[in-house]
Design a protein around this motif. Structure first.
Motif, PDB file in Angstrom:
ATOM      1  N   THR A  23       0.873  -1.532  -0.633  1.00  0.00           N
ATOM      2  CA  THR A  23       0.073   0.377  -0.282  1.00  0.00           C
ATOM      3  C   THR A  23       1.122   1.107   0.146  1.00  0.00           C
ATOM      4  OG1 THR A  23      -0.217   0.130   2.479  1.00  0.00           O
ATOM      5  CG2 THR A  23      -1.985  -0.740   1.368  1.00  0.00           C
ATOM      6  N   SER A  24       1.998   1.325   0.156  1.00  0.00           N
ATOM      7  CA  SER A  24       3.285   2.680   0.025  1.00  0.00           C
ATOM      8  C   SER A  24       4.711   2.004  -0.658  1.00  0.00           C
ATOM      9  CB  SER A  24       3.091   2.512   1.868  1.00  0.00           C
ATOM     10  OG  SER A  24       4.122   1.665   2.259  1.00  0.00           O
ATOM     11  N   ALA A  25       4.927   3.318  -1.092  1.00  0.00           N
ATOM     12  CA  ALA A  25       6.170   3.119  -1.997  1.00  0.00           C
ATOM     13  C   ALA A  25       7.287   3.651  -1.213  1.00  0.00           C
ATOM     14  CB  ALA A  25       5.900   3.304  -3.497  1.00  0.00           C
ATOM     15  N   THR A  26       8.133   3.460  -0.829  1.00  0.00           N
ATOM     16  CA  THR A  26       9.273   4.223  -0.345  1.00  0.00           C
ATOM     17  C   THR A  26      10.854   4.732  -1.345  1.00  0.00           C
ATOM     18  OG1 THR A  26       8.850   3.981   2.049  1.00  0.00           O
ATOM     19  CG2 THR A  26      10.991   5.037   1.796  1.00  0.00           C
ATOM     20  N   ARG A  27      10.769   5.871  -1.341  1.00  0.00           N
ATOM     21  CA  ARG A  27      11.874   6.843  -2.601  1.00  0.00           C
ATOM     22  C   ARG A  27      13.130   7.537  -1.834  1.00  0.00           C
ATOM     23  NH1 ARG A  27      15.391   6.022  -6.615  1.00  0.00           N
ATOM     24  NH2 ARG A  27      16.298   7.753  -6.940  1.00  0.00           N
ATOM     25  N   PHE A  28      14.338   6.325  -1.811  1.00  0.00           N
ATOM     26  CA  PHE A  28      15.241   7.172  -0.677  1.00  0.00           C
ATOM     27  C   PHE A  28      16.112   8.272  -2.138  1.00  0.00           C
ATOM     28  CE2 PHE A  28      14.372   3.288   1.194  1.00  0.00           C
ATOM     29  CZ  PHE A  28      14.690   4.059   2.764  1.00  0.00           C
ATOM     30  N   CYS A  29      16.936   9.778  -1.467  1.00  0.00           N
ATOM     31  CA  CYS A  29      17.506  10.211  -2.945  1.00  0.00           C
ATOM     32  C   CYS A  29      18.474  10.213  -1.305  1.00  0.00           C
ATOM     33  CB  CYS A  29      16.939  11.486  -2.913  1.00  0.00           C
ATOM     34  SG  CYS A  29      15.272  10.861  -4.522  1.00  0.00           S
ATOM     35  N   SER A  30      19.715  10.775  -1.850  1.00  0.00           N
ATOM     36  CA  SER A  30      21.035  11.042  -1.235  1.00  0.00           C
ATOM     37  C   SER A  30      21.949  11.491  -1.818  1.00  0.00           C
ATOM     38  CB  SER A  30      21.507  10.101   0.116  1.00  0.00           C
ATOM     39  OG  SER A  30      22.324  10.391   0.806  1.00  0.00           O
ATOM     40  N   ARG A  31      22.756  12.828  -1.263  1.00  0.00           N
ATOM     41  CA  ARG A  31      23.404  13.098  -2.000  1.00  0.00           C
ATOM     42  C   ARG A  31      24.809  13.429  -0.602  1.00  0.00           C
ATOM     43  NH1 ARG A  31      28.038  14.441  -3.862  1.00  0.00           N
ATOM     44  NH2 ARG A  31      28.396  16.719  -5.408  1.00  0.00           N
ATOM     45  N   SER A  32      25.340  13.299  -0.735  1.00  0.00           N
ATOM     46  CA  SER A  32      26.832  12.979  -0.031  1.00  0.00           C
ATOM     47  C   SER A  32      27.456  14.281  -0.635  1.00  0.00           C
ATOM     48  CB  SER A  32      27.469  11.995   0.819  1.00  0.00           C
ATOM     49  OG  SER A  32      26.384  11.327   1.301  1.00  0.00           O
ATOM     50  N   PHE A  33      28.657  14.836  -0.136  1.00  0.00           N
ATOM     51  CA  PHE A  33      29.387  16.016  -0.566  1.00  0.00           C
ATOM     52  C   PHE A  33      31.004  15.203  -0.203  1.00  0.00           C
ATOM     53  CE2 PHE A  33      25.159  18.024   0.104  1.00  0.00           C
ATOM     54  CZ  PHE A  33      24.944  18.580  -1.158  1.00  0.00           C
ATOM     55  N   PRO A  34      32.289  15.559  -0.619  1.00  0.00           N
ATOM     56  CA  PRO A  34      33.228  14.808  -0.850  1.00  0.00           C
ATOM     57  C   PRO A  34      33.499  15.454   0.756  1.00  0.00           C
ATOM     58  CG  PRO A  34      33.662  16.301  -2.942  1.00  0.00           C
ATOM     59  CD  PRO A  34      31.338  16.850  -1.772  1.00  0.00           C
ATOM     60  N   THR A  35      33.911  14.723   1.784  1.00  0.00           N
ATOM     61  CA  THR A  35      34.531  14.695   3.111  1.00  0.00           C
ATOM     62  C   THR A  35      35.538  15.344   3.014  1.00  0.00           C
ATOM     63  OG1 THR A  35      34.143  12.228   3.450  1.00  0.00           O
ATOM     64  CG2 THR A  35      35.433  13.161   4.868  1.00  0.00           C
ATOM     65  N   THR A  36      35.723  16.115   3.462  1.00  0.00           N
ATOM     66  CA  THR A  36      36.839  17.282   4.136  1.00  0.00           C
ATOM     67  C   THR A  36      38.106  16.762   4.512  1.00  0.00           C
ATOM     68  OG1 THR A  36      35.982  17.912   6.887  1.00  0.00           O
ATOM     69  CG2 THR A  36      35.199  18.978   4.295  1.00  0.00           C
ATOM     70  N   LEU A  37      39.074  17.296   4.602  1.00  0.00           N
ATOM     71  CA  LEU A  37      40.473  16.951   4.687  1.00  0.00           C
ATOM     72  C   LEU A  37      40.828  16.473   6.368  1.00  0.00           C
ATOM     73  CD1 LEU A  37      43.268  18.647   2.410  1.00  0.00           C
ATOM     74  CD2 LEU A  37      42.446  16.297   2.446  1.00  0.00           C
ATOM     75  N   ASP A  38      39.616  17.666   7.066  1.00  0.00           N
ATOM     76  CA  ASP A  38      39.344  17.233   8.710  1.00  0.00           C
ATOM     77  C   ASP A  38      38.843  16.316   9.094  1.00  0.00           C
ATOM     78  OD1 ASP A  38      38.390  19.175   7.844  1.00  0.00           O
ATOM     79  OD2 ASP A  38      38.720  20.639  10.119  1.00  0.00           O
ATOM     80  N   ALA A  39      37.796  15.575   7.619  1.00  0.00           N
ATOM     81  CA  ALA A  39      37.060  14.454   8.621  1.00  0.00           C
ATOM     82  C   ALA A  39      35.774  14.831   8.970  1.00  0.00           C
ATOM     83  CB  ALA A  39      37.738  12.875   9.284  1.00  0.00           C
ATOM     84  N   TRP A  40      34.916  15.657   8.715  1.00  0.00           N
ATOM     85  CA  TRP A  40      33.999  16.783   7.883  1.00  0.00           C
ATOM     86  C   TRP A  40      33.132  15.661   6.805  1.00  0.00           C
ATOM     87  CZ3 TRP A  40      31.502  18.715  12.464  1.00  0.00           C
ATOM     88  CH2 TRP A  40      31.959  18.940  13.096  1.00  0.00           C
TER      89      TRP A  40
END
Length: 115
Positions: free
Chosen positions: A2-19
Motif C-alpha cells: 500500500t505504500s512506496a518509499t523513495r530514498f535519494c541522497s547526496r553526500s558531498f566530499p569529505t573534507t581533509l579534517d574528516a567532516w
C-alpha cells in the motif's frame, strides 16, 4: 503493498579534517490514503578517534515538506553515534599497492520531531 518509499541522497566530499555533509529524503506515498510523507534531512558528520576507536558523530535537521494531517510537521533534530571497526581485508589501489579495505559499524540515531 500500500505504500512506496523513495530514498535519494547526496553526500558531498569529505573534507581533509574528516567532516562529511549530506542532504537526503526518504519520501513515502500511501496509496490507500493518497498522502505523501516527505522528510528532507541535512546532516553533518565528524570522524573522531577516542583512544584508538574511530567514531562517527552525526547531527542534523529534518524538515517535513509534506506529511499526513495527523503526522509530524515542521523541523526535527537528529543526533547519532556510530562506532567503526575497520577490518584487515586487503585490496589494491589504482597504483596496484596493497591497502586495507572495508569496515564494520555499530550505531544509533535518534530523530526528535514535533507531532
Amino acid at each position: 503493498m500500500t505504500s512506496a518509499t523513495r530514498f535519494c541522497s547526496r553526500s558531498f566530499p569529505t573534507t581533509l579534517d574528516a567532516w562529511t555533509f549530506a542532504l537526503n529524503t526518504e519520501s513515502t506515498y500511501d496509496w490507500k490514503t493518497e498522502e505523501w510523507s516527505v522528510p528532507i534531512n541535512l546532516t553533518v558528520s565528524k570522524l573522531v578517534k577516542i583512544d584508538k576507536q574511530p567514531i562517527s558523530l552525526t547531527a542534523g535537521l529534518r524538515y517535513w515538506a509534506a506529511a499526513p494531517g495527523n503526522g509530524p510537521e515542521g523541523l526535527g533534530v537528529r543526533v547519532g553515534l556510530t562506532f567503526l571497526f575497520p577490518n584487515e581485508r586487503m585490496g589494491f589501489d589504482n597504483n596496484r599497492q596493497k591497502v586495507a579495505r572495508g569496515s564494520s559499524a555499530i550505531g544509533s540515531c535518534c530523530f526528535l520531531t514535533r507531532q
